[in-house]
Motif scaffolding. Sequence first.
Motif, PDB file in Angstrom:
ATOM      1  N   LYS A 180     -13.401  15.459  22.593  1.00  0.00           N
ATOM      2  CA  LYS A 180     -12.366  14.833  23.431  1.00  0.00           C
ATOM      3  C   LYS A 180     -12.929  13.711  24.286  1.00  0.00           C
ATOM      4  CE  LYS A 180      -8.827  18.096  24.830  1.00  0.00           C
ATOM      5  NZ  LYS A 180      -8.574  19.246  25.672  1.00  0.00           N
ATOM      6  N   THR A 204     -10.868  16.855  19.997  1.00  0.00           N
ATOM      7  CA  THR A 204      -9.631  16.103  20.058  1.00  0.00           C
ATOM      8  C   THR A 204      -8.851  16.201  18.750  1.00  0.00           C
ATOM      9  OG1 THR A 204      -8.705  13.961  20.617  1.00  0.00           O
ATOM     10  CG2 THR A 204     -10.646  13.951  19.219  1.00  0.00           C
ATOM     11  N   LYS A 225     -14.633   6.759  20.091  1.00  0.00           N
ATOM     12  CA  LYS A 225     -14.218   7.607  18.979  1.00  0.00           C
ATOM     13  C   LYS A 225     -14.093   6.826  17.683  1.00  0.00           C
ATOM     14  CE  LYS A 225     -11.696  11.035  21.726  1.00  0.00           C
ATOM     15  NZ  LYS A 225     -11.584  10.436  23.062  1.00  0.00           N
TER      16      LYS A 225
END
Lengths: 564, 302
Positions: free
Chosen positions: A376, A144, A381
């Motif tokens: 991703k 990402t 995260k």
Amino acid sequence: MAINIRSTLLALLSSLMLSSALTGCTGDSEDPPKEKDVEEESFYSAPFEDGKYTEPVTISTVFPVSSNMKFKNGENIEDNVHTRWAKETLGIDIEYLWTVSEQNNAYETKLRLMLTAGEKMPDIVAFRGDAALISDLIDTGQFTDAGVLFDKYASDIYKSAVAEDPTVWNPLMRDDKRMGLPILENAFNNDPVMYIREDWLRKLNLNAPTNMTELETVMDAFTHQDPDGNGENDTTGLSVGFKNDLNTWMSESGWIFGMYGAMPNQWNKTEDNQLVYGSVQPEMKPALLKMQEWMEKGYISSEAGLYDETKATEAFTAGKSGIIVGPYWMTGWPLPDLQRNVPDAKYRAYPLPAGPDGTIGRHGTSISSGAILINKDMKHKDAFFVYQNYLFDHWANPESTTFPHGFAKGYDYDIGPSGEIYQEAQSDKIPGGWVDAIRYSLTFDGAIIPNLAMNTLAKLAEGAEPANQYEKNLAKRIPEQLRAAKIVIDQKDTVMPEMFTGAPTKTQLARGDMLTRLEKEVLNKIIYGQASIDEFDTFVEKWKSTGGDQMTEEVNAWYQSVQK
Amino acid sequence: MRMKVSKWKKTIILDIMLAPALILTLIFSYIPMAGLVMAFQNYKPALGMTGSQWIGLDHFEFLFSIPENIQLIWNTLIIAGMKMAANLIVPFIFALLLNEIRRIFFRRMVQTIVYMPHFLSWVLVGGILIDLLAQNGGLVNQTLTSVFGMKPIFFMGDGDWFRFVVVVSDVWKEFGFNTIVFLAALAGINPSLYEAAEADGAGRWQQTWAITMPSMLPITIVVGTLALGSILNGGFDQIFNLYNALVFDKGDIIDTFVYRYGIIGGKFSFSTAVGLFKSIVSLVLIVMAYRMAYKLANYRIF
């Protein structure tokens, strides 16, 4: 050169101000105490309280276990003081999909195999090394835009550490997106200083050289006046080893070219903001001629082209050579061997001397050695930033008192019965021995604020009293190391940084080896006097026409793309 | 019919014993050959073997299109050829000489000592050689200058001398080991032949020419034929530890080039293509040598 440094400094300053202004803004919009309850839920992806996830969240990753990493108490990388710490302190479970013992680039190979097999990547991939692999990993499209996350979640200390040199993002840029986070290292760590045999200088009644003439006087005396007093003509003035490269990490000769404003085998910036390959710049010529002359006169060993960085140090540590140039940490290895071989020998660190017109130049140290890529599909995260922020705020931050002596008691430090601190040097007093627990961390060295260590060492070398625990720890290093660090910092304006930090370009991949081979062969033959200096021009022509020009174009295209 | 069945019954045990070796060969030598398709692809790890783009013979064209690479192939052929000849002749002669020694203990001792270097790594030997052959203060050059009054020779920095050093050091390291096979052949010669020759009044030289040499011919052909397979192997670890920029023009070989070139960009495809090229050349040479051995010496391995 001076202009370049000033402009980078300016850029640095302005970006620092900018980032602090930005953080100021985000601080206003996201952290007002009143709205906290509303904001909290959207800020962290899982229930979070007092710096900790209330329900443990998982980070999956892969890890190389290097051969000098030790474990104790029956622990392993999957279950140790660090994983328990992450769970207890931060509420983070670290799950290792696989680990590999790091030999012969096994980690890199395994990552490449993962790529080959098209396997699903873990939440976090941290890798130090080959830029090409990082670039291949990014190109899988499984990772990402880490820059957005960084702006949102990274702490101020983490942000300012990265902002110390904004070029660390360069290799990670894809279409203006920061596709990974740089792994930071200590700045100036590999910048060279000059070590001279102090006892030889005294014996021959000489002073440490500050310019080319003095340097040649000293080298001549070291070569011909029998400084070791054994009645034989068996000493050389200067130890260099350029089997691998002229501009290299130890026993290096880049500084000789620096005296003429050149720096071989790296990309330098010209005054009109273009990148050019150092080895083909016209400034190389006078420096090559000098090295040719020195070899002919015996100032440097006739085997210098056969020696690699380590082999070339042997003459110095055996007491047969008077000068060697390398990083400040050479005081810890391999220079102590000198005392072992020649008990009354004494060396001292000195600044690099200036060239004929007063120029000094040395290669720099990249403050980023690798990258952290974020998947991703990673569920939480923010968890990585909770982890990394903590280490920046508490481990790297010199003001913090969370880790006064080390990461974990009984591992990298212990406290004796009367309160004395045992560390690496007292390894035998720690039950089971000293173990460097921070090396278990996800990013290999916990967290590093690039400019901190060397500047602190330099400050201590000037006689400053250690102000906090961090500085007290550094003050315990050997005095000559502090002195060398101070010289590195004093001469920091002479750094000629490597400007190209991207993944290898198309022509570099296709023609790179042919061009390097050509370059090495010609430069070596000139130094050895097997080819005349005129062949340098022929070489430059050939280099340019067989791919060099194309490479320069591609490198500059990359440079323009990251300048925006 | 019954004959056949009983024969099959007889060999089934042996077949089973052979099976693991066959299966291992299949798994580790034949199945990976599928990976050779990479040589004809622009292989990208992320895309895998099935997804990468087909580019035909581009990698092979690239290998031969660059003038420097032709030089590499020549260097490899010259170095490997000299090594092959030397590694056949020296162990052969040494085995003959050793065989003449009558004291078993002394013979065994010499044999052990000379094959020891085989187990040293080139990293080590390379370091020792660089010191030994140094221009200033190296033992060899010191001897040359002080005893023979010669000028020092830059063994490691002069292309022709470099090749010489590579071949001689390789022979020094390997001849003891290569001698073993010849010694085994010597031990296998029927002693009654020598006794008969002695009774006929043949001297040692005549015995060597008339009995030892012809008996050794088959094994020499086998060793020589098998060695041909490595005609494109200049010895990567040796060259890599010994070479330097001064001898690139005469000492750089295919393997060192593939190493440097492959390491920089992780170029699986190109490395595979080079590997395939080397294998094909080896195969052709082995087949040719084998045919020749069959015709000239009437000797068959298979």
